[in-house]
Scaffold this motif. Structure first.
Motif, PDB file in Angstrom:
ATOM      1  N   GLN A   8      -9.419   0.953  -2.558  1.00  0.00           N
ATOM      2  CA  GLN A   8      -8.790   0.438  -3.777  1.00  0.00           C
ATOM      3  C   GLN A   8      -8.110  -0.895  -3.525  1.00  0.00           C
ATOM      4  N   ASN A   9      -7.439  -1.020  -2.393  1.00  0.00           N
ATOM      5  CA  ASN A   9      -6.733  -2.255  -2.091  1.00  0.00           C
ATOM      6  C   ASN A   9      -7.694  -3.409  -1.845  1.00  0.00           C
ATOM      7  N   ALA A  39      -6.964   4.546  -0.239  1.00  0.00           N
ATOM      8  CA  ALA A  39      -6.064   3.411  -0.455  1.00  0.00           C
ATOM      9  C   ALA A  39      -6.705   2.111   0.027  1.00  0.00           C
ATOM     10  N   LEU A  44       0.836  -1.209   0.000  1.00  0.00           N
ATOM     11  CA  LEU A  44       0.000   0.000   0.000  1.00  0.00           C
ATOM     12  C   LEU A  44       0.865   1.250   0.000  1.00  0.00           C
ATOM     13  N   SER A  72       2.317   1.701  -3.460  1.00  0.00           N
ATOM     14  CA  SER A  72       1.368   2.072  -4.514  1.00  0.00           C
ATOM     15  C   SER A  72       0.829   3.487  -4.371  1.00  0.00           C
ATOM     16  N   TYR A  73       0.681   3.961  -3.124  1.00  0.00           N
ATOM     17  CA  TYR A  73       0.000   5.231  -2.911  1.00  0.00           C
ATOM     18  C   TYR A  73       0.876   6.295  -2.252  1.00  0.00           C
ATOM     19  N   VAL A 109      -6.571   9.683   2.629  1.00  0.00           N
ATOM     20  CA  VAL A 109      -5.580   8.797   2.012  1.00  0.00           C
ATOM     21  C   VAL A 109      -5.817   7.359   2.448  1.00  0.00           C
TER      22      VAL A 109
END
Length: 350
Positions: free
Chosen positions: A286-287, A283, A46, A49-50, A279
Motif C-alpha cells: 500500500q505504501n 503495509a 507506516l 497508518s497501519y 502486516v
C-alpha cells in the motif's frame, strides 16, 4: 537420503518462508520506485497508518485458527472511539473513560462469543449482524457531531514516537510488537494455544479430548473486543477526532492481512509470525503504491486482490504438504514395488 532432503526442504516449503521473500521483494521494489520508501519519516508514517489495523489482526488470528471469524472488529473500534468522544464531551475523567471503554469492548466481544457458542450460530452471520449493531451504536452516541478537544498529553501518544526508538516507532507500532510477542507465546507455547489449533482442526475431536471449546472461543471473542477497543482509543488520539464512522471498512484489511499471513480460513493452521509478515507485506504494498501516486480510490482493488490471492494460495498450499509427504520414503502410499520398480499387480478377490 530422502529424510535429509525433507528436513532440508521442509522450512523452504512453509508459507512464512515464501511470504518473507515477498516482503524482501516489496522492500527492493519500493526502494527502487521511490527514494522515500526506507526513510525514517516514511517508516514512522507506516506505523501511524497501519498500527491500529496491525493490532486488530492479532486476536483475529486466534479466532480464525479456532475455526471462527469476527467481522465486527472495525465496528467495535468505531463504537469505542465514539464512546470515548461522547464521555469526554460530558467531562468524564479520562481514566474512567478508559475503564468503561475496556468494559464495553469486552462486553461486545462476549456478545459475539455467546451468540456463537451458546446458541450455535455461525460466527460469519453473527458478526455481520453485530458489525451493523455496533456501528449503529456509534452513530447514536455521536450522530453527526465531532469531538476533537482531547488533551495534548493523550493526542501526543497518537502522533509522537515511542521513547528511545530514534523517532522511527510509533506508540501503536510499539504496542503491536509487544502484543505480537504475547499472542505468539500464548498460541505457540501454551496448552491454550494448542487447544485453539485443536478446535480449528476438529471441534468434535477437541470436545472428546476434554477441551472446553465454548469457553475458549468466548474468551477469544472477548479478547478481540478488548484489543479492538484499545485500537479505537489509539485511533481517536492519532486523529484527535471522535466521529461515528471512525475505522469504517477496516475489517476487510484485517481479514486480508490474516489470510495473507497464512492463516487458513477453515481453521487449524496459521502462525503469529506469518501474520506479522502479512502486516509488513500489506503495509509495504500500500505504501509503495501511495509513493508512486497510484490512484488511492482504487487501492481497495489491491486489498481485494490480496484477499483472493491469499485464499487461492492457501488452497494450493496443500501442494507443499503433498510434496513433503512425497519426499520421504519415496512416493509414500504406493505400496511395495516389484523388482522392476513397478507396483505389484492387483489381485482380484475370489
Amino acid at each position: 537420503m530422502s529424510d535429509r532432503i525433507r528436513a532440508w526442504m521442509g522450512p523452504l516449503l512453509r508459507w512464512e518462508t515464501g511470504l518473507a521473500l515477498v516482503v524482501v521483494i516489496i522492500g527492493i521494489v519500493g526502494a527502487s520506485v521511490s527514494s522515500q520508501f526506507f526513510t525514517s519519516n516514511n517508516i514512522f508514517n507506516l506505523g501511524l497508518s497501519y498500527g491500529e489495523i496491525a493490532i486488530m489482526t492479532l486476536p483475529m488470528t486466534l479466532i480464525v485458527i479456532s475455526g471462527e471469524i469476527d467481522l465486527s472488529v472495525a465496528s467495535i473500534l468505531g463504537m469505542s472511539s465514539a464512546l470515548l468522544g461522547y464521555l469526554w464531551a460530558r467531562h468524564w475523567p479520562m481514566l474512567g473513560i478508559f475503564l468503561l471503554v475496556a468494559v464495553v469492548g469486552l462486553a461486545a466481544g462476549a456478545i459475539n462469543g455467546l451468540l456463537v457458542t451458546r446458541l450455535g450460530l455461525p460466527s460469519l452471520a453473527v458478526t455481520i449482524g453485530t458489525l451493523a449493531v455496533y456501528r449503529g451504536i456509534a452513530t447514536i452516541l455521536l450522530g453527526p457531531n465531532t469531538v476533537a478537544n482531547f488533551p495534548v498529553t493523550y493526542t501526543n501518544l497518537g502522533v509522537n514516537a515511542f521513547p528511545f526508538t530514534g523517532n522511527d516507532l510509533t506508540y501503536s507500532a510499539a504496542i503491536f510488537i509487544v502484543l505480537a510477542l504475547v499472542f505468539g507465546i500464548v498460541l505457540h507455547a501454551t496448552p491454550f494455544g494448542r487447544s485453539v489449533y485443536a478446535m480449528g482442526a476438529s471441534v468434535e475431536a477437541a470436545q472428546f479430548a476434554g477441551i472446553r471449546v465454548k469457553r475458549i472461543k468466548t474468551i477469544l471473542f472477548m479478547t478481540s473486543g478488548l484489543v479492538c477497543a484499545l485500537a479505537g482509543v489509539l485511533l481517536t488520539f492519532r486523529l484527535n477526532t471522535a466521529v461515528q464512522n471512525n475505522g469504517l471498512g477496516l475489517e476487510l484489511a484485517v481479514v486480508a492481512i490474516v489470510l495473507l499471513g497464512g492463516v487458513s480460513i477453515f481453521g487449524g493452521k496459521g502462525t503469529v509470525i506469518g501474520v506479522v509478515l502479512g502486516v509488513l507485506a500489506f503495509a509495504g504494498i500500500q505504501n509503495a503504491l501511495f509513493l508512486t501516486n497510484f490512484n488511492q480510490e482504487a487501492a481497495g482493488i489491491v486489498t481485494g486482490a490480496l484477499l483472493l490471492l491469499s485464499v487461492f494460495g492457501l488452497n494450493l498450499g496443500s501442494f507443499s504438504d503433498r510434496l513433503r509427504e512425497w519426499l520421504p520414503a519415496g512416493r509414500r502410499g504406493r505400496g511395495p514395488e516389484s523388482p522392476a520398480g513397478r507396483p505389484p499387480a492387483s489381485v482380484t478377490p475370489p
